[in-house]
Design an enzyme around this catalytic site. Structure first.
Site, PDB file in Angstrom:
ATOM      1  N   GLU A 151       0.833  -4.292  12.671  1.00  0.00           N
ATOM      2  CA  GLU A 151       1.511  -5.562  12.986  1.00  0.00           C
ATOM      3  C   GLU A 151       2.061  -5.603  14.415  1.00  0.00           C
ATOM      4  OE1 GLU A 151       4.400  -6.333   9.877  1.00  0.00           O
ATOM      5  OE2 GLU A 151       2.841  -7.251   8.649  1.00  0.00           O
ATOM      6  N   GLU A 308      -2.268  -6.500   3.367  1.00  0.00           N
ATOM      7  CA  GLU A 308      -1.026  -6.259   2.634  1.00  0.00           C
ATOM      8  C   GLU A 308      -0.612  -7.511   1.894  1.00  0.00           C
ATOM      9  OE1 GLU A 308       2.313  -5.037   5.015  1.00  0.00           O
ATOM     10  OE2 GLU A 308       1.115  -3.697   6.247  1.00  0.00           O
TER      11      GLU A 308
HETATM   12  C1  GLA Z   1       4.844  -5.489   6.932  1.00  0.00           C
HETATM   13  C2  GLA Z   1       4.517  -4.088   7.358  1.00  0.00           C
HETATM   14  C3  GLA Z   1       4.700  -3.071   6.282  1.00  0.00           C
HETATM   15  C4  GLA Z   1       5.899  -3.375   5.438  1.00  0.00           C
HETATM   16  C5  GLA Z   1       5.805  -4.776   4.903  1.00  0.00           C
HETATM   17  C6  GLA Z   1       6.949  -5.149   4.004  1.00  0.00           C
HETATM   18  O1  GLA Z   1       3.788  -6.225   6.537  1.00  0.00           O
HETATM   19  O2  GLA Z   1       3.238  -3.964   7.898  1.00  0.00           O
HETATM   20  O3  GLA Z   1       4.826  -1.819   6.914  1.00  0.00           O
HETATM   21  O4  GLA Z   1       7.049  -3.232   6.188  1.00  0.00           O
HETATM   22  O5  GLA Z   1       5.835  -5.651   5.984  1.00  0.00           O
HETATM   23  O6  GLA Z   1       6.830  -6.461   3.545  1.00  0.00           O
END
Ligand code: GLA
Ligand code: ZN
Length: 676
Positions: A151, A308
């Site tokens: 991210e 995710e």
């Molecule tokens: C992001 C991050 C993860 C985690 C999630 C929690 O997407 O990439 O490492 O922290 O948020 O929602």
């Protein structure tokens, strides 16, 4: 296919075994993953400090053990490079890795996504560890894909970024005079004579809280530059990996409409787009649908990865509601129906400490498989297993496109005036939502996309018209396309300089209108859209708010006029015949009834029909492959509904039965229908 080693929809997610120092737990993880039909684990996302305890030592034995342990049990690896949070020793020894924030404060070690993208130390060590990982795991049969950092996001305003910004500007503009011209620095006596007079735009210089800038030119360029700087970091790692692994795909996880990075530019450097989907309980499902479509649009329609999602709840929202029973499955199929070829979670086992201990996970703190969440994950795992490769690589075919542009968003939101309430993403979403409710498939496209494959192109608030774009729109309409844009469009060029000679600037010709003035009222105040004649479902009066362009027709047909205020009777909706096509202008922000009627009429005009007529709260989306279509029917309602399939005969993939006529679909239920 993302990787033909695993020819099915991947099922798994982020797995952080390094947070647990017990092989009993690791064994238990594997046992439970197998029960849940999990076949991919994303490893090594935040383990830089573990991998590299000091400047010269690297330690990957723990990772060998985890990758092998999983692989022996049939679970593949999505291998991250661990560079999204630097080690504490690095921050202590090389403070250049630390960012300076928007307020000019030098950060200390802490949190994550915390490295200055122009730090020589960060770049050197990030590239180096990516290369070491690539050398070590290049031939490992478990590795399906590389996951660079995590991210990417956040801006830095330190001196090394400021220097790099000056260099970036020098490359872009060549001369300081060109910079002065692009930013209109004659305003407020800002003329620059030397490159080093230019400073990073933050709260200490040009910007204020809430994304407002006194100099849009420099602020937009800083966003471009920061997006590029972070992208350069990604590319360093990408190339280091690529050197050793010519074929394994490489990605990084994006975040939907995340404002800070120009994802269309990023996607060009990614083998496959992946993204993290975290709607809250009250996020409109059509907004999530739009975001999936946008992520698919980044690479012109190629399938993407859902990298995710939470199986149950987040920890970082103000109110972290649980996904209601059935919702995780439903939203997973929403992703698949819109182009996802993977369903991955954050995370596989819930942390014991720190800020994510209340974030949902496949394995919860109780540690066994007898939880609602685990059972739902396992059921989905089983279903994804039985779908095999049927849906992999299937495409979404849309005849309607909505234009989305990050730079346009920056420009729109950084303007001072005409209204603080103007929110680019919500204006785009309003149009998307109208089409979504009509069950019409939409592509979300960037400004570089070829328009000729579409019948209808909608560009809400196309404030910034980049060089060549107006000509592209004209050619599209001339050849029979329908184009629609709205208030506050065609105003500036890519440097945020107004196109003189009347709004909507370069779009004036194709639209056949002139916007003389722009009124802004408090969003609670409304005007009316009064139809001149009934048109399809559109009749009588509708309401509009936010901005109100005062327009004159220069050949366009006036379809509706304002109902009140001193511009009562002036056009608010127009259509201009241009060559073989038509260009619509909507001069204010209409209510949803109007937008649905308008979209319905335009689709009707172009012969675009809904995928299926379904009750309210039911979503449809379709993927196609090898001449076969797969129609997803998703019931977002809390009640069961009846779906009329007409007399077509379908095979339903999840139940494996034949369906036709009226079928009942349970609350949060899903159908995947293929003809025959
Ligand atoms: C992001 C991050 C993860 C985690 C999630 C929690 O997407 O990439 O490492 O922290 O948020 O929602
Ligand atoms: Zn910096």
């Amino acid at each position: 296919m993302i990787n033909d080693k695993l020819p099915k929809i991947w099922h798994g997610g982020d797995y952080n075994p390094e947070q647990w120092e017990s092989s009993a737990i690791w064994d238990e993880d594997v046992r439970m993953f197998k029960l849940a039909g999990i076949d991919v684990a994303t490893l090594n996302v935040f383990s830089w400090a573990l991998n590299q305890p000091d400047e010269d030592t690297y330690n990957f034995e723990w990772l060998d053990d985890k990758i092998n342990r999983l692989h022996e049990n049939g679970i593949y690896t999505c291998l991250a490079t661990s560079t999204a949070a630097h080690p504490a020793w690095m921050a202590k020894k090389y403070p250049d890795v630390l960012r300076v924030d928007f307020y000019g404060r030098k950060r200390k070690f802490g949190s994550r996504h915390n490295s200055c993208p122009n730090s020589p130390t960060y770049r050197k060590y990030a590239e180096r560890i990516a290369e070491k990982l690539a050398e070590r795991y290049k031939d490992h049969p478990a590795v399906l894909i590389w996951h660079v950092s995590n991210e990417y996001g956040g801006y830095c305003y330190c001196d090394q970024c400021q220097d790099a910004f000056r260099e970036w500007l020098r490359e872009k503009y060549e001369t300081i005079e060109a910079v002065n011209k692009a930013w209109n620095t004659g305003f407020w006596g800002h003329t620059f004579y030397e490159w080093d007079e230019i400073v990073a735009p933050n709260i200490l210089s040009e910007e204020r809280e809430g994304e407002v800038s006194d100099f849009q030119g420099i602020s937009i360029d800083y966003r471009r530059f920061m997006s590029d700087s972070l992208l350069d970091c990604y590319k360093l790692e990408y190339n280091a990996i690529r050197k050793h692994t010519p074929n394994t795909p490489i990605t990084t996880n994006l975040m939907g409409t995340f404002p800070m990075l120009d994802y269309f530019k990023w996607a060009k450097e990614m083998d496959v787009v992946s993204w993290d989907n975290y709607p809250s309980i009250d996020t409109p499902v059509s907004f999530t649908a739009m975001t999936h479509d946008l992520m698919r649009g980044l690479k012109s329609g190629l399938p993407f990865m859902l990298m995710e999602q939470t199986p149950s709840q987040q920890n970082w929202q103000p109110y972290n509601s649980l996904k209601r029973p059935g919702v995780m499955r439903l939203w997973s199929y929403q992703a698949v129906g819109r182009g996802a070829d993977t369903i991955l979670y954050f995370q596989l086992r819930r942390s014991v400490g720190a800020c994510e201990k209340y974030h949902g996970a496949v394995i919860e703190h109780v540690g066994n498989e007898h939880t609602r969440v685990f059972k739902e994950v396992a059921q989905l795992g089983q279903e994804l297993g039985s779908l095999g490769d049927t849906l992999l690589d299937a495409r979404v075919n849309a005849k309607v496109a909505i234009v989305y542009d990050w730079e346009n968003r920056w420009a729109t939101e950084l303007t001072s005036g005409p209204s603080v309430a103007l929110d680019y993403v919500s204006e785009v979403h309003k149009y998307y939502d109208a089409l979504y409710k009509l069950n019409v498939q939409v592509d979300m496209i960037g400004v570089e996309e070829d328009l000729s494959k579409y019948d209808v192109v909608i560009a809400p608030v196309l404030y910034m018209v980049k060089s060549g774009y107006a000509a592209k729109v004209e050619a599209f309409v001339e050849n029979g396309g329908t184009f629609l844009t709205t208030f506050f469009s065609g105003i500036v060029n890519e440097n945020d300089l107004v196109t003189l000679g009347g709004y909507p600037g370069e779009l004036r010709n194709v639209l056949g209108i002139w916007a003389e003035e722009i009124d802004a009222l408090h969003p609670d105040e409304t005007n009316q859209i009064v139809m001149k004649e009934n048109w399809g479902n559109l009749k009588g009066e509708y309401s509009c708010n936010l901005l109100f362009d005062l327009i004159h027709s220069e050949g366009a047909e006036v379809l509706a006029t304002y109902g009140s205020d001193f511009y009562q009777g002036m056009p608010v909706v127009t259509a201009n015949q241009f060559g073989k096509g038509k260009a619509y202008y909507v001069a204010s922000s209409p209510d949803s009834d109007f937008l649905q009627g308008l979209m319905d009429n335009i689709c009707e005009e172009k012969g675009i029909s809904p995928l299926l007529r379904v009750p309210e709260g039911v979503e449809t989306t379709e993927r196609a492959k090898d001449g076969q279509t797969y129609l997803f029917v998703l019931n977002h309602n809390k009640e069961q509904v009846a779906i009329d399939l007409g007399n077509k005969k379908y095979q339903e993939l999840l139940q494996g039965n034949q369906v036709t006529g009226t079928v009942s679909l349970e609350a949060r239920g899903v159908l995947i229908l293929t003809e025959g």
